[in-house]
Design a protein around this motif. Structure first.
Motif, PDB file in Angstrom:
ATOM      1  N   THR A 182       0.829  -1.128  -0.110  1.00 51.09           N
ATOM      2  CA  THR A 182      -0.123   0.106  -0.106  1.00 51.09           C
ATOM      3  C   THR A 182       0.880   1.261   0.044  1.00 51.09           C
ATOM      4  O   THR A 182       0.587   2.296  -0.808  1.00 51.09           O
ATOM      5  CB  THR A 182      -0.878  -0.005   1.294  1.00 51.09           C
ATOM      6  N   SER A 186       0.881   4.163  -3.166  1.00 48.31           N
ATOM      7  CA  SER A 186       0.872   5.579  -2.673  1.00 48.31           C
ATOM      8  C   SER A 186       1.951   6.309  -3.235  1.00 48.31           C
ATOM      9  O   SER A 186       1.836   7.641  -3.356  1.00 48.31           O
ATOM     10  CB  SER A 186       0.687   5.819  -1.274  1.00 48.31           C
ATOM     11  N   LEU A 232      -5.818   3.788  -3.473  1.00 46.81           N
ATOM     12  CA  LEU A 232      -4.544   3.235  -3.024  1.00 46.81           C
ATOM     13  C   LEU A 232      -3.273   3.754  -3.925  1.00 46.81           C
ATOM     14  O   LEU A 232      -2.216   3.402  -3.532  1.00 46.81           O
ATOM     15  CB  LEU A 232      -4.758   1.906  -2.802  1.00 46.81           C
ATOM     16  N   THR A 233      -3.610   4.567  -4.963  1.00 48.96           N
ATOM     17  CA  THR A 233      -2.502   4.813  -5.876  1.00 48.96           C
ATOM     18  C   THR A 233      -2.200   6.173  -6.007  1.00 48.96           C
ATOM     19  O   THR A 233      -1.437   6.751  -6.586  1.00 48.96           O
ATOM     20  CB  THR A 233      -3.116   4.649  -7.317  1.00 48.96           C
ATOM     21  N   ASP A 234      -2.906   7.006  -4.875  1.00 50.60           N
ATOM     22  CA  ASP A 234      -2.492   8.410  -4.871  1.00 50.60           C
ATOM     23  C   ASP A 234      -1.762   8.561  -3.382  1.00 50.60           C
ATOM     24  O   ASP A 234      -1.303   7.586  -2.625  1.00 50.60           O
ATOM     25  CB  ASP A 234      -3.464   9.317  -4.724  1.00 50.60           C
ATOM     26  N   ARG A 235      -1.261   9.694  -3.154  1.00 43.52           N
ATOM     27  CA  ARG A 235      -0.594  10.123  -1.955  1.00 43.52           C
ATOM     28  C   ARG A 235      -1.649  10.548  -0.716  1.00 43.52           C
ATOM     29  O   ARG A 235      -0.969  11.222   0.314  1.00 43.52           O
ATOM     30  CB  ARG A 235       0.605  11.232  -2.318  1.00 43.52           C
ATOM     31  N   TRP A 237      -3.879  10.093   2.143  1.00 42.09           N
ATOM     32  CA  TRP A 237      -4.599   9.121   3.331  1.00 42.09           C
ATOM     33  C   TRP A 237      -5.724   9.277   3.915  1.00 42.09           C
ATOM     34  O   TRP A 237      -5.765  10.484   4.428  1.00 42.09           O
ATOM     35  CB  TRP A 237      -3.237   8.923   3.988  1.00 42.09           C
ATOM     36  N   GLY A 242      -0.851   8.260   7.964  1.00 45.42           N
ATOM     37  CA  GLY A 242      -0.494   7.609   6.698  1.00 45.42           C
ATOM     38  C   GLY A 242       0.623   6.816   6.918  1.00 45.42           C
ATOM     39  O   GLY A 242       1.369   6.685   7.943  1.00 45.42           O
TER      40      GLY A 242
END
Length: 304
Positions: A182, A186, A232-235, A237, A242
């Motif tokens: 994960t 991110s 789940l692919t971006d920064r 949280w 996070g």
């Protein structure tokens, strides 16, 4: 104080301090006396004209019959008369039509600012920046979709996230692998093969989507099908701060899981006209107020 007046012939009271400090009996200046008696006359006139003296539970009414409540009500009536044209148009138009009218949009934003402050700012921040533990509304990251239709649905019906606790389902090694995967995702990395394998076989893709971006399907016009699972692919949280430990905690204890002591809590109350809080029906926001809030949130910077 001196026993004898050392200043004979002076118009003083005979009270002397420190040899030469004395009290004179000169009359006040004429301008001062004029102001003094004028103020007395003004007070008498005011108490005759306006409510002044308490008598029982009320004050004397005054011959003018003026009250602060009546003045307030007249002011409110003037404001409502000014707003009536805009409010009438908002009631007959859809959100997209309001957004297409710059003048009406500006009025709606001004009107909705108070609604946002009273109902939303405690969790989402005064500018939509998100208080700790609550989503940011000023970006373009949406768990349930950022279209005006989705925003209306969210505000009216509320949201309650759900993620199964995996503490009794996954081994410690599998939890560790998924948490690290994960974090990799991110940071824009492709993610480990072992992580993708667990993501696909343990049911994660059923909520987070086949590409882990939180989208199950994309519809024409930009609408998406989602169950509210995080991208789940971006920064971004959902639960700060996070990182590995945060991801591991969420995987272990889930979100809004009954009977799981350390589960994450993520609930937004419903603000519809028939919203219920602890099985008690209360009035929250009417459809027109919700429409205003949709316009406001849409224009905070993250509307789609």
């Amino acid at each position: 104080m001196a026993d004898h007046n050392p200043f004979p012939g002076e118009n003083n009271t005979g009270h002397i301090w420190d040899s030469d400090l004395r009290e004179l009996k000169n009359p006040p200046p004429r301008w001062w006396m004029i102001g003094f008696w004028t103020s007395i006359l003004w007070v008498v006139g005011y108490t005759i004209l306006y409510p002044s003296w308490p008598v029982g539970e009320e004050a004397t009414p005054g011959i003018l019959g003026w009250t602060q409540i009546e003045e307030y009500e007249r002011g409110v009536a003037q404001i409502e008369a000014r707003r009536a044209e805009f409010e009438s148009r908002i009631g007959t138009l859809g959100v997209e039509e309001i957004l297409a009218d710059p003048g009406l949009t500006q009025y709606t934003l001004a009107s909705a600012k108070v609604l946002f402050g009273d109902n939303c700012a405690a969790c989402h921040g005064s500018g939509g920046q998100g208080n700790p533990g609550y989503p940011v509304l000023a970006d373009d990251d949406w768990l349930y979709g950022g279209s005006t239709a989705k925003l209306t649905e969210t505000i009216t019906q509320g949201r309650k996230g759900n993620m199964l606790a995996h503490q009794d389902i996954l081994s410690a090694e599998e939890v560790d692998t998924l948490a690290r995967w994960t974090v990799e995702m991110s940071q824009g990395e492709p993610g480990s093969e072992a992580g993708w394998q667990l993501f696909s076989t343990k049911g994660c893709s059923g909520c987070h989507g086949p590409t882990a971006n939180g989208v199950l399907a994309e519809l024409p016009g930009g609408e998406v099908i989602t169950v509210g699972a995080a991208d789940l692919t971006d920064r971004i949280w959902r639960f700060e701060p996070g990182g590995y430990e945060s991801a591991r905690h969420t995987i272990l204890y889930g979100v809004n899981q009954s009977g799981v002591e350390q589960t994450r809590e993520a609930v937004m109350p419903a603000f519809g006209p028939t919203a219920r809080v602890e099985d008690v029906e209360i009035r929250r926001l009417d459809p027109q107020e919700i429409k205003k809030l949709v316009v406001y949130v849409h224009l905070l910077g993250g509307g789609l």
